[in-house]
Design an enzyme around this catalytic site. Structure first.
Site, PDB file in Angstrom:
ATOM      1  CB  ILE A 161      -1.042  -0.044   0.910  1.00  0.00           C
ATOM      2  CG1 ILE A 161      -1.981   1.020   0.965  1.00  0.00           C
ATOM      3  CG2 ILE A 161      -0.560   0.111   2.514  1.00  0.00           C
ATOM      4  CD1 ILE A 161      -3.391   0.902   1.714  1.00  0.00           C
ATOM      5  CB  ALA A 200       6.616  -7.065  -6.005  1.00  0.00           C
ATOM      6  CB  SER A 223       5.037  -7.388 -14.431  1.00  0.00           C
ATOM      7  OG  SER A 223       6.119  -6.585 -15.415  1.00  0.00           O
ATOM      8  CD  GLU A 252      10.654  -5.806 -17.648  1.00  0.00           C
ATOM      9  OE1 GLU A 252      11.652  -6.679 -17.462  1.00  0.00           O
ATOM     10  OE2 GLU A 252      10.423  -5.063 -18.463  1.00  0.00           O
ATOM     11  CE1 TYR A 272       9.004  -7.063 -10.749  1.00  0.00           C
ATOM     12  CE2 TYR A 272       8.880  -6.910 -12.905  1.00  0.00           C
ATOM     13  CZ  TYR A 272       8.351  -6.703 -11.718  1.00  0.00           C
ATOM     14  OH  TYR A 272       7.152  -6.292 -11.984  1.00  0.00           O
ATOM     15  CG  HIS A 278       1.161   1.468 -14.123  1.00  0.00           C
ATOM     16  ND1 HIS A 278       1.342  -0.037 -14.638  1.00  0.00           N
ATOM     17  CD2 HIS A 278       0.967   1.375 -13.072  1.00  0.00           C
ATOM     18  CE1 HIS A 278       1.230  -0.689 -13.793  1.00  0.00           C
ATOM     19  NE2 HIS A 278       0.979   0.228 -12.653  1.00  0.00           N
TER      20      HIS A 278
HETATM   21  P1  NDP Z   1       6.783  -0.023  -5.771  1.00  0.00           P
HETATM   22  O1  NDP Z   1       7.852  -0.480  -5.779  1.00  0.00           O
HETATM   23  O2  NDP Z   1       6.323   1.641  -5.812  1.00  0.00           O
HETATM   24  O3  NDP Z   1       5.843  -0.788  -4.521  1.00  0.00           O
HETATM   25  C1  NDP Z   1       5.864  -1.941  -4.002  1.00  0.00           C
HETATM   26  C2  NDP Z   1       5.597  -2.035  -2.690  1.00  0.00           C
HETATM   27  O4  NDP Z   1       5.535  -3.358  -2.149  1.00  0.00           O
HETATM   28  C3  NDP Z   1       5.898  -1.169  -1.629  1.00  0.00           C
HETATM   29  O5  NDP Z   1       5.260  -0.416  -0.930  1.00  0.00           O
HETATM   30  C4  NDP Z   1       6.969  -1.749  -0.835  1.00  0.00           C
HETATM   31  O6  NDP Z   1       7.282  -1.586   0.420  1.00  0.00           O
HETATM   32  C5  NDP Z   1       6.268  -3.301  -0.631  1.00  0.00           C
HETATM   33  N1  NDP Z   1       6.986  -4.422  -0.289  1.00  0.00           N
HETATM   34  C6  NDP Z   1       8.234  -4.955  -1.128  1.00  0.00           C
HETATM   35  N2  NDP Z   1       8.818  -5.913  -0.380  1.00  0.00           N
HETATM   36  C7  NDP Z   1       7.818  -6.251   0.578  1.00  0.00           C
HETATM   37  C8  NDP Z   1       7.816  -7.119   1.600  1.00  0.00           C
HETATM   38  N3  NDP Z   1       8.776  -8.202   1.806  1.00  0.00           N
HETATM   39  N4  NDP Z   1       6.870  -7.037   2.511  1.00  0.00           N
HETATM   40  C9  NDP Z   1       5.656  -6.210   2.476  1.00  0.00           C
HETATM   41  N5  NDP Z   1       5.614  -5.108   1.399  1.00  0.00           N
HETATM   42  C10 NDP Z   1       6.768  -5.239   0.473  1.00  0.00           C
HETATM   43  O7  NDP Z   1       5.624  -0.636  -7.070  1.00  0.00           O
HETATM   44  P2  NDP Z   1       4.499  -0.245  -8.002  1.00  0.00           P
HETATM   45  O8  NDP Z   1       3.359   0.344  -6.954  1.00  0.00           O
HETATM   46  O9  NDP Z   1       4.995   0.419  -9.053  1.00  0.00           O
HETATM   47  O10 NDP Z   1       3.981  -1.507  -8.382  1.00  0.00           O
HETATM   48  C11 NDP Z   1       2.821  -2.425  -7.640  1.00  0.00           C
HETATM   49  C12 NDP Z   1       2.893  -3.836  -8.152  1.00  0.00           C
HETATM   50  O11 NDP Z   1       2.720  -4.004  -9.335  1.00  0.00           O
HETATM   51  C13 NDP Z   1       4.393  -4.429  -8.088  1.00  0.00           C
HETATM   52  O12 NDP Z   1       4.310  -5.753  -7.589  1.00  0.00           O
HETATM   53  C14 NDP Z   1       4.929  -4.267  -9.426  1.00  0.00           C
HETATM   54  O13 NDP Z   1       6.078  -5.468  -9.570  1.00  0.00           O
HETATM   55  C15 NDP Z   1       3.719  -4.742 -10.148  1.00  0.00           C
HETATM   56  N6  NDP Z   1       3.917  -3.833 -11.569  1.00  0.00           N
HETATM   57  C16 NDP Z   1       4.146  -2.690 -11.515  1.00  0.00           C
HETATM   58  C17 NDP Z   1       4.249  -1.974 -12.803  1.00  0.00           C
HETATM   59  C18 NDP Z   1       4.393  -0.460 -12.996  1.00  0.00           C
HETATM   60  O14 NDP Z   1       4.482   0.052 -14.082  1.00  0.00           O
HETATM   61  N7  NDP Z   1       4.594   0.261 -11.881  1.00  0.00           N
HETATM   62  C19 NDP Z   1       3.660  -2.657 -14.086  1.00  0.00           C
HETATM   63  C20 NDP Z   1       3.455  -4.259 -13.817  1.00  0.00           C
HETATM   64  C21 NDP Z   1       3.644  -4.725 -12.633  1.00  0.00           C
HETATM   65  P3  NDP Z   1       8.056  -0.269   0.855  1.00  0.00           P
HETATM   66  O15 NDP Z   1       7.408   0.960   0.582  1.00  0.00           O
HETATM   67  O16 NDP Z   1       8.452  -0.577   2.082  1.00  0.00           O
HETATM   68  O17 NDP Z   1       9.427  -0.388  -0.041  1.00  0.00           O
HETATM   69  P1  GDR Z   2      11.093  -1.389 -15.972  1.00  0.00           P
HETATM   70  O1  GDR Z   2      11.496  -0.022 -15.589  1.00  0.00           O
HETATM   71  O2  GDR Z   2      12.277  -2.068 -15.962  1.00  0.00           O
HETATM   72  O3  GDR Z   2      10.357  -1.653 -17.697  1.00  0.00           O
HETATM   73  O4  GDR Z   2      10.309  -2.059 -15.084  1.00  0.00           O
HETATM   74  P2  GDR Z   2      12.521   1.124 -15.767  1.00  0.00           P
HETATM   75  O5  GDR Z   2      11.798   2.433 -15.545  1.00  0.00           O
HETATM   76  O6  GDR Z   2      13.299   0.700 -14.364  1.00  0.00           O
HETATM   77  O7  GDR Z   2      13.385   0.769 -16.881  1.00  0.00           O
HETATM   78  C1  GDR Z   2      12.681   0.976 -18.131  1.00  0.00           C
HETATM   79  C2  GDR Z   2      13.806   1.098 -19.312  1.00  0.00           C
HETATM   80  O8  GDR Z   2      14.717   2.197 -19.046  1.00  0.00           O
HETATM   81  C3  GDR Z   2      15.880   1.858 -19.223  1.00  0.00           C
HETATM   82  N1  GDR Z   2      16.767   2.670 -18.658  1.00  0.00           N
HETATM   83  C4  GDR Z   2      17.011   2.906 -17.402  1.00  0.00           C
HETATM   84  N2  GDR Z   2      16.033   2.473 -16.192  1.00  0.00           N
HETATM   85  C5  GDR Z   2      16.366   3.035 -15.260  1.00  0.00           C
HETATM   86  N3  GDR Z   2      15.747   2.500 -14.115  1.00  0.00           N
HETATM   87  N4  GDR Z   2      17.429   3.858 -14.888  1.00  0.00           N
HETATM   88  C6  GDR Z   2      18.204   4.360 -15.828  1.00  0.00           C
HETATM   89  O9  GDR Z   2      19.270   5.279 -15.727  1.00  0.00           O
HETATM   90  C7  GDR Z   2      18.035   4.030 -17.253  1.00  0.00           C
HETATM   91  N5  GDR Z   2      18.356   4.150 -18.306  1.00  0.00           N
HETATM   92  C8  GDR Z   2      17.868   3.370 -19.427  1.00  0.00           C
HETATM   93  C9  GDR Z   2      16.194   0.428 -18.718  1.00  0.00           C
HETATM   94  O10 GDR Z   2      17.114  -0.292 -19.011  1.00  0.00           O
HETATM   95  C10 GDR Z   2      14.575  -0.270 -19.396  1.00  0.00           C
HETATM   96  O11 GDR Z   2      14.991  -0.667 -20.458  1.00  0.00           O
HETATM   97  C11 GDR Z   2       9.076  -1.401 -14.516  1.00  0.00           C
HETATM   98  C12 GDR Z   2       8.542  -1.772 -12.988  1.00  0.00           C
HETATM   99  O12 GDR Z   2       7.838  -0.919 -12.470  1.00  0.00           O
HETATM  100  C13 GDR Z   2       8.367  -3.156 -13.016  1.00  0.00           C
HETATM  101  O13 GDR Z   2       7.980  -3.293 -11.671  1.00  0.00           O
HETATM  102  C14 GDR Z   2       7.160  -3.400 -14.051  1.00  0.00           C
HETATM  103  O14 GDR Z   2       6.813  -4.906 -13.692  1.00  0.00           O
HETATM  104  C15 GDR Z   2       7.594  -3.021 -15.407  1.00  0.00           C
HETATM  105  O15 GDR Z   2       7.711  -1.708 -15.345  1.00  0.00           O
HETATM  106  C16 GDR Z   2       6.394  -3.270 -16.219  1.00  0.00           C
END
Ligand code: NDP
Ligand code: GDR
Length: 344
Positions: A9, A82, A125, A127, A149, A179
């Site tokens: 959350i 996660a 995801s 990914e 991942y 997103h």
């Molecule tokens: P965030 O990294 O912002 O949030 C993940 C949350 O999981 C954080 O609040 C983190 O806690 C919590 N968490 C991590 N490890 C644990 C643990 N061991 N026990 C309890 N809580 C834990 O991710 P997003 O909100 O962006 O994404 C939400 C979910 O959707 C994730 O599973 C992500 O992999 C998945 N996802 C995200 C996408 C995106 O583009 N955003 C796309 C596709 C999938 P803390 O705040 O303490 O670090």
């Molecule tokens: P992603 O997101 O790996 O798609 O996972 P990220 O924004 O980390 O990377 C996207 C792409 O950008 C390239 N890249 C960089 N990435 C980061 N983080 N930092 C850099 O400096 C940089 N330069 C280039 C990366 O190589 C990659 O190709 C996100 C996460 O939210 C996942 O949890 C989720 O599942 C997927 O999106 C869908």
């Protein structure tokens, strides 16, 4: 009042989902892990900190998940917790598998024992598709994970399907493409770029170092995606859905657009080999036809508007910081103090 339990959350999606479900009239409980310094800024930013009930628990710890279910008595569980950063998963493959992969099995198994009528949402995801060859990916596209991942997410995805098919539970997976939003974590490329460009545009930093600029992603706006999660949980039968925008752009295009909005030269952005991943997903684009047809969901905020929202918000934050304002924000407290030192 219906109760819902959200793991993760305190993350980007968890916070937006909590806000959305509160508006729908749910009693919202959230699982968060204990840290030495609480990380509640997103809940304050969205002004919902006092409206939700927080339960300390960890997806590595089944007993704590069982307690969270007992305390919240939920009708629905959204599993968003996660280790979500792909880059770090290469350095911490085992931890990532434990949290992102096995964590899903832990919570599903606790739900099965506690009340198998609880509806379950899994954060799958894009990914998982990795470097599979097709340009557009849908629910039938094969998985070809390219990081620890993604492997963990494939495990969690199949586990979710398994509990649905074997125990008749309502388990749904949203296969979400990237997103983003102003509350995206700072390490992800969109926010790293918008925060970095905000600082360059205000003269706080001179350069920003990124990695692979040729990777291509499908970026949408996070508040719209949590609505899609909710719609999946409202279906008669559980199913899996892709959410994306069906558009894709390279990191280079992201940089160019953000620089234009921030009035910064693209020459300030440097691609450094040490930031490249061992294996990177080249191209992701989400075909969301099924979600449009069955859920009535479609993305409204596309690439340019999204980047504008994020750059403008980060510029405004650094300006407020310059005026010594105090407000919910991550950049200053997460290693951004070097900028503070330079300024003062
Ligand atoms: P965030 O990294 O912002 O949030 C993940 C949350 O999981 C954080 O609040 C983190 O806690 C919590 N968490 C991590 N490890 C644990 C643990 N061991 N026990 C309890 N809580 C834990 O991710 P997003 O909100 O962006 O994404 C939400 C979910 O959707 C994730 O599973 C992500 O992999 C998945 N996802 C995200 C996408 C995106 O583009 N955003 C796309 C596709 C999938 P803390 O705040 O303490 O670090
Ligand atoms: P992603 O997101 O790996 O798609 O996972 P990220 O924004 O980390 O990377 C996207 C792409 O950008 C390239 N890249 C960089 N990435 C980061 N983080 N930092 C850099 O400096 C940089 N330069 C280039 C990366 O190589 C990659 O190709 C996100 C996460 O939210 C996942 O949890 C989720 O599942 C997927 O999106 C869908």
């Amino acid at each position: 009042m219906k109760s819902v339990l959200i793991t993760g959350i305190l993350g980007q999606d968890g916070a937006y989902l909590a806000k959305f479900l509160l508006k729908k009239g749910y009693r919202v409980f959230g699982v968060y892990r204990r840290l030495s310094t609480p990380n509640f800024w997103r809940l304050h930013y969205l002004d919902i900190f006092n409206k939700i009930e927080l339960i300390p628990a960890d997806i590595l710890d089944s007993a704590s998940l069982s307690t969270a279910l007992k305390k919240s008595q939920p009708k629905e569980v959204y599993n968003l917790a996660a280790q979500s950063f792909v880059g770090v998963s290469f350095d911490q493959p085992l931890y990532t598998s434990e949290a992102t992969g096995l964590g899903t099995m832990r919570i599903l198994d606790e739900i099965k024992k506690f009340d198998n009528k609880i509806k379950f949402y899994q954060a799958s995801s894009s990914e998982m598709f990795g470097n599979e060859k097709s340009i557009k990916k849908n629910e039938d596209t094969q998985f070809h994970p390219a990081s620890p991942y993604a492997i963990a997410k494939v495990f969690a995805h199949h586990t979710t399907n398994f509990y649905k098919e074997s125990y008749g539970m309502f388990c749904t997976s949203g296969i979400l493409f990237n997103h983003e939003s102003p509350i995206r974590g700072l390490e992800f490329v969109t926010r790293k770029v918008t925060n970095g460009i905000a600082k360059i545009s205000l003269g706080i930093e001179k350069t920003l170092h990124l990695g692979n600029l040729s990777a291509v992603r499908d970026w949408g706006y996070a508040p719209e995606y949590v609505e899609g999660m909710y719609l999946m949980m409202k279906q008669k039968r559980p199913d899996n859905f892709v959410l994306g925008t069906d558009e894709s752009h390279s990191i280079k295009e992201l940089v160019a657009e953000a620089c234009k909005i921030g009035g910064v030269s693209v020459k300030s952005i440097i691609s450094s080999k040490e930031n490249f991943r061992i294996n990177d997903v080249k191209h992701l684009q989400g075909d969301y036809k099924k979600a449009r047809k069955q859920l009535g969901w479609k993305p409204k905020t596309k690439f340019k508007k999204l980047i504008k929202i994020m750059v403008e918000e980060d510029i405004s934050r650094w300006e407020r910081w310059g005026k010594r304002e105090i407000f919910p924000w991550d950049a200053f407290t997460s290693g951004e103090d070097s900028a503070f030192n330079k300024k003062s």
